[in-house]
Design an enzyme around this catalytic site. Structure first.
Site, PDB file in Angstrom:
ATOM      1  N   MET A  25       0.825  -1.210   0.000  1.00 32.22           N
ATOM      2  CA  MET A  25       0.000   0.000   0.000  1.00 32.22           C
ATOM      3  C   MET A  25       0.855   1.253   0.000  1.00 32.22           C
ATOM      4  O   MET A  25       0.476   2.277  -0.543  1.00 32.22           O
ATOM      5  CB  MET A  25      -0.923   0.025   1.215  1.00 32.22           C
ATOM      6  CG  MET A  25      -2.148  -0.844   1.074  1.00 32.22           C
ATOM      7  SD  MET A  25      -3.287  -0.521   2.431  1.00 32.22           S
ATOM      8  CE  MET A  25      -4.657  -1.564   1.943  1.00 32.22           C
ATOM      9  N   LEU A  68      -6.497   6.678  -1.416  1.00 32.25           N
ATOM     10  CA  LEU A  68      -7.053   5.688  -0.503  1.00 32.25           C
ATOM     11  C   LEU A  68      -8.581   5.721  -0.533  1.00 32.25           C
ATOM     12  O   LEU A  68      -9.246   4.692  -0.680  1.00 32.25           O
ATOM     13  CB  LEU A  68      -6.534   5.968   0.907  1.00 32.25           C
ATOM     14  CG  LEU A  68      -6.930   5.014   2.037  1.00 32.25           C
ATOM     15  CD1 LEU A  68      -5.825   5.006   3.083  1.00 32.25           C
ATOM     16  CD2 LEU A  68      -8.232   5.425   2.688  1.00 32.25           C
ATOM     17  N   LEU A 119     -11.039  -1.161  -1.515  1.00 37.02           N
ATOM     18  CA  LEU A 119     -10.880  -1.011  -0.076  1.00 37.02           C
ATOM     19  C   LEU A 119     -12.196  -0.662   0.604  1.00 37.02           C
ATOM     20  O   LEU A 119     -12.496  -1.137   1.696  1.00 37.02           O
ATOM     21  CB  LEU A 119      -9.835   0.065   0.217  1.00 37.02           C
ATOM     22  CG  LEU A 119      -9.358   0.211   1.653  1.00 37.02           C
ATOM     23  CD1 LEU A 119      -8.696  -1.080   2.130  1.00 37.02           C
ATOM     24  CD2 LEU A 119      -8.372   1.372   1.755  1.00 37.02           C
ATOM     25  N   ARG A 174       0.136   1.391  -3.801  1.00 36.60           N
ATOM     26  CA  ARG A 174      -1.233   1.691  -4.207  1.00 36.60           C
ATOM     27  C   ARG A 174      -1.548   3.178  -4.093  1.00 36.60           C
ATOM     28  O   ARG A 174      -2.299   3.712  -4.908  1.00 36.60           O
ATOM     29  CB  ARG A 174      -2.234   0.900  -3.346  1.00 36.60           C
ATOM     30  CG  ARG A 174      -2.272  -0.566  -3.614  1.00 36.60           C
ATOM     31  CD  ARG A 174      -2.838  -0.879  -5.023  1.00 36.60           C
ATOM     32  NE  ARG A 174      -4.286  -0.654  -5.086  1.00 36.60           N
ATOM     33  CZ  ARG A 174      -4.859   0.211  -5.918  1.00 36.60           C
ATOM     34  NH1 ARG A 174      -4.126   0.946  -6.734  1.00 36.60           N
ATOM     35  NH2 ARG A 174      -6.177   0.336  -5.943  1.00 36.60           N
ATOM     36  N   TYR A 175      -1.011   3.854  -3.081  1.00 36.63           N
ATOM     37  CA  TYR A 175      -1.515   5.189  -2.769  1.00 36.63           C
ATOM     38  C   TYR A 175      -0.472   6.296  -2.791  1.00 36.63           C
ATOM     39  O   TYR A 175      -0.817   7.453  -2.607  1.00 36.63           O
ATOM     40  CB  TYR A 175      -2.215   5.171  -1.398  1.00 36.63           C
ATOM     41  CG  TYR A 175      -3.264   4.084  -1.292  1.00 36.63           C
ATOM     42  CD1 TYR A 175      -4.256   3.963  -2.261  1.00 36.63           C
ATOM     43  CD2 TYR A 175      -3.246   3.157  -0.255  1.00 36.63           C
ATOM     44  CE1 TYR A 175      -5.206   2.957  -2.191  1.00 36.63           C
ATOM     45  CE2 TYR A 175      -4.192   2.152  -0.174  1.00 36.63           C
ATOM     46  CZ  TYR A 175      -5.170   2.051  -1.149  1.00 36.63           C
ATOM     47  OH  TYR A 175      -6.101   1.044  -1.080  1.00 36.63           O
ATOM     48  N   HIS A 178      -3.065  -6.831  12.086  1.00 34.51           N
ATOM     49  CA  HIS A 178      -4.114  -5.858  11.800  1.00 34.51           C
ATOM     50  C   HIS A 178      -5.450  -6.579  11.701  1.00 34.51           C
ATOM     51  O   HIS A 178      -5.575  -7.596  11.026  1.00 34.51           O
ATOM     52  CB  HIS A 178      -3.821  -5.128  10.485  1.00 34.51           C
ATOM     53  CG  HIS A 178      -4.610  -3.880  10.311  1.00 34.51           C
ATOM     54  ND1 HIS A 178      -5.972  -3.874  10.162  1.00 34.51           N
ATOM     55  CD2 HIS A 178      -4.218  -2.583  10.274  1.00 34.51           C
ATOM     56  CE1 HIS A 178      -6.392  -2.627  10.032  1.00 34.51           C
ATOM     57  NE2 HIS A 178      -5.347  -1.823  10.102  1.00 34.51           N
ATOM     58  N   ASP A 184       8.816  -1.783   9.740  1.00 30.09           N
ATOM     59  CA  ASP A 184       8.228  -0.822  10.660  1.00 30.09           C
ATOM     60  C   ASP A 184       7.423   0.235   9.923  1.00 30.09           C
ATOM     61  O   ASP A 184       7.774   0.665   8.823  1.00 30.09           O
ATOM     62  CB  ASP A 184       9.323  -0.135  11.478  1.00 30.09           C
ATOM     63  CG  ASP A 184       9.742  -0.953  12.689  1.00 30.09           C
ATOM     64  OD1 ASP A 184       8.868  -1.612  13.275  1.00 30.09           O
ATOM     65  OD2 ASP A 184      10.938  -0.936  13.035  1.00 30.09           O
ATOM     66  N   GLU A 192       1.981   1.811  12.636  1.00 32.03           N
ATOM     67  CA  GLU A 192       1.264   0.911  13.544  1.00 32.03           C
ATOM     68  C   GLU A 192       2.194   0.150  14.483  1.00 32.03           C
ATOM     69  O   GLU A 192       1.764  -0.300  15.544  1.00 32.03           O
ATOM     70  CB  GLU A 192       0.387  -0.058  12.756  1.00 32.03           C
ATOM     71  CG  GLU A 192      -0.826   0.626  12.156  1.00 32.03           C
ATOM     72  CD  GLU A 192      -1.804  -0.347  11.535  1.00 32.03           C
ATOM     73  OE1 GLU A 192      -1.730  -1.545  11.850  1.00 32.03           O
ATOM     74  OE2 GLU A 192      -2.630   0.100  10.735  1.00 32.03           O
ATOM     75  N   GLU A 245       1.530   2.600  17.592  1.00 34.13           N
ATOM     76  CA  GLU A 245       0.477   1.840  18.272  1.00 34.13           C
ATOM     77  C   GLU A 245       1.039   0.787  19.223  1.00 34.13           C
ATOM     78  O   GLU A 245       0.603   0.673  20.368  1.00 34.13           O
ATOM     79  CB  GLU A 245      -0.452   1.194  17.242  1.00 34.13           C
ATOM     80  CG  GLU A 245      -1.714   0.611  17.854  1.00 34.13           C
ATOM     81  CD  GLU A 245      -2.737   0.235  16.809  1.00 34.13           C
ATOM     82  OE1 GLU A 245      -3.824  -0.205  17.205  1.00 34.13           O
ATOM     83  OE2 GLU A 245      -2.452   0.365  15.597  1.00 34.13           O
TER      84      GLU A 245
END
EC number: 4.98.1.1
Length: 423
Positions: free
Chosen positions: A76, A92, A98, A164-165, A263, A340, A343, A347
């Site tokens: 992505m 996105l 998605l 993708r983005y 995830h 890395d 997230e 997170e």
């Protein structure tokens, strides 16, 4: 509108964009396996990881000869600079693989513009951008160097990055591959476990490119669409787990609970037949077999947002529950991420390993280092491509099977595109 908000939040989470405002951290270039002991923070920054990352700058690949085989590394992506954030969000929200929104072509620009300042601030506070391109470049360099030795008949090999983005977009990478005059093209997902929302979306982009330009490929395409139990991948995870376990007090080491964190996905996606949960579970099982079940463990899921049901149990709730039951030595393992990104660096390292752990009274909590610049991981990538070339297969058997309750007709067209190629 409530459902719409949940879909938007889910899309941001699926792309690895946090909706919460992260705390200031040093830099995404440093993996931080934090440890809290008796409620006091003891930040343990892995020097080796920092050294890897500092030298992991993207480089132009030296080409002595015209490349014969191209490996398109699919992901992505993430905004490399603050200026990339708006376009990242716009692409996105426009991705119908998605999510599906009402009047999507009009709503997506509105949402992207509204979200850009806050997301820019988040990336600024973790170093100014995502590390995904840097790590993918480093991994690709190691992979093609080994491939030229392993498979001289298909050399020279060249890696291409297809996001993708953000740039380099998948479509831009394909154009470069076509210009290079390759004989063979391999679409290689960088997600070990397949999901329609990640690998599926990237493969759909390849099909759409050729469908929109109205011409057939000049190169022979095939795909490595999943690799959840590859032996070197499993060895990498096992090695990193053992390395972190050594940092726990000797008298506590056998009590450490290993939490494999991946995830999460909405249950609406899972119930259509997405294979992601089963493939993540397969990775966990193989890792624990390699470790000879040295410690108790669980598979948990992070990044749930909105009121709708998602895969569980959630990582944060699991940490709380373990502490309430007296299990206060925990090792977090990001099992579905190979490098890395926000997230892991926020997170897992900050939100869970610092803030939540202190609130819960965790004694020791650490996070296993991501695969990043591990030379064994580059070897794993090379071995996967080499084995794929030798197999003469177009894709996995699993890719030929649509989800039983699939609602996306493009998926079927994509499967037909890859299975109709001639090697």
């Amino acid at each position: 509108m409530r459902s719409l908000g949940a879909n938007m939040a889910a899309a941001l989470r699926a792309a690895g964009v946090l909706l919460r405002d992260p705390l200031a951290s040093s830099s995404w270039r440093v993996c931080q396996p934090w440890r809290w002991k008796s409620g006091a923070a003891a930040a343990a920054v892995t020097t080796e990881t920092a050294q890897h990352a500092q030298g992991a700058k993207p480089q132009v690949q030296p080409q002595k000869r015209k490349p014969k085989t191209g490996i398109l590394m699919l992901n992505m992506g993430g905004p490399e600079t603050l200026g990339d954030v708006h376009d990242f969000l716009l692409r996105l929200f426009l991705d119908r693989d998605l999510m599906t929104l009402p009047i999507q072509n009009k709503l997506a620009p509105f949402i992207a513009k509204r979200r850009t300042p806050k997301i820019q601030e988040q990336y600024r506070r973790i170093g100014g951008g995502s590390p995904i391109k840097i790590w993918t470049s480093k991994q690709g360099e190691g992979m093609v160097k080994l491939l030229d030795e392993l498979s001289p008949n298909t050399a020279p090999h060249k890696y291409y990055i297809g996001f993708r983005y953000v740039h380099p977009l998948t479509e831009e990478a394909i154009e470069e591959m076509e210009r290079d005059g390759l004989e063979r093209a391999i679409a290689f997902t960088q997600y070990p476990q397949y999901s329609c929302s990640t690998t599926g979306s990237s493969l759909n982009a390849i099909y759409r490119y050729y469908n929109q330009v109205g011409r057939k490929p000049t190169m022979k395409w095939s795909t490595i669409d999943r690799w959840p139990t590859h032996h070197l991948l499993i060895q990498c995870f096992a090695d990193h787990i053992l390395k972190e376990l050594d940092h726990f007090p000797l008298e506590k080491r056998s009590e450490v609970v290993i939490l494999f964190s991946a995830h999460s996905l909405p249950m609406s996606v899972v119930n259509r037949g997405d294979p992601y949960p089963q493939e993540v579970s397969a990775t966990v099982q193989k890792v624990m077999e390699r470790l000879e079940y040295c410690n108790p463990y669980r598979l948990v899921w992070q990044s749930k947002v909105g009121p709708m049901p998602w895969l569980g149990p959630q990582t944060d709730e699991s940490i709380k529950g373990l502490c309430e039951r007296g299990r206060k030595n925990i090792l977090l393992v990001p099992i579905a991420f190979t490098s890395d990104h926000i997230e892991t660096l926020y997170e897992l390292d900050i939100e869970y390993s610092q803030v939540l752990a202190k609130e819960c009274g965790v004694e020791n909590i650490r996070r296993a280092e991501s695969l990043n610049g591990n030379p064994l991981f580059s070897k794993a990538l090379a071995d996967l491509v080499h084995s794929h070339i030798q197999s003469n297969e177009l894709c996995s058997k699993q890719l030929t099977l649509s989800c039983p309750l699939c609602v996306n007709p493009v998926c079927r067209e994509t499967k037909s595109f890859f299975t109709s190629q001639q090697l």
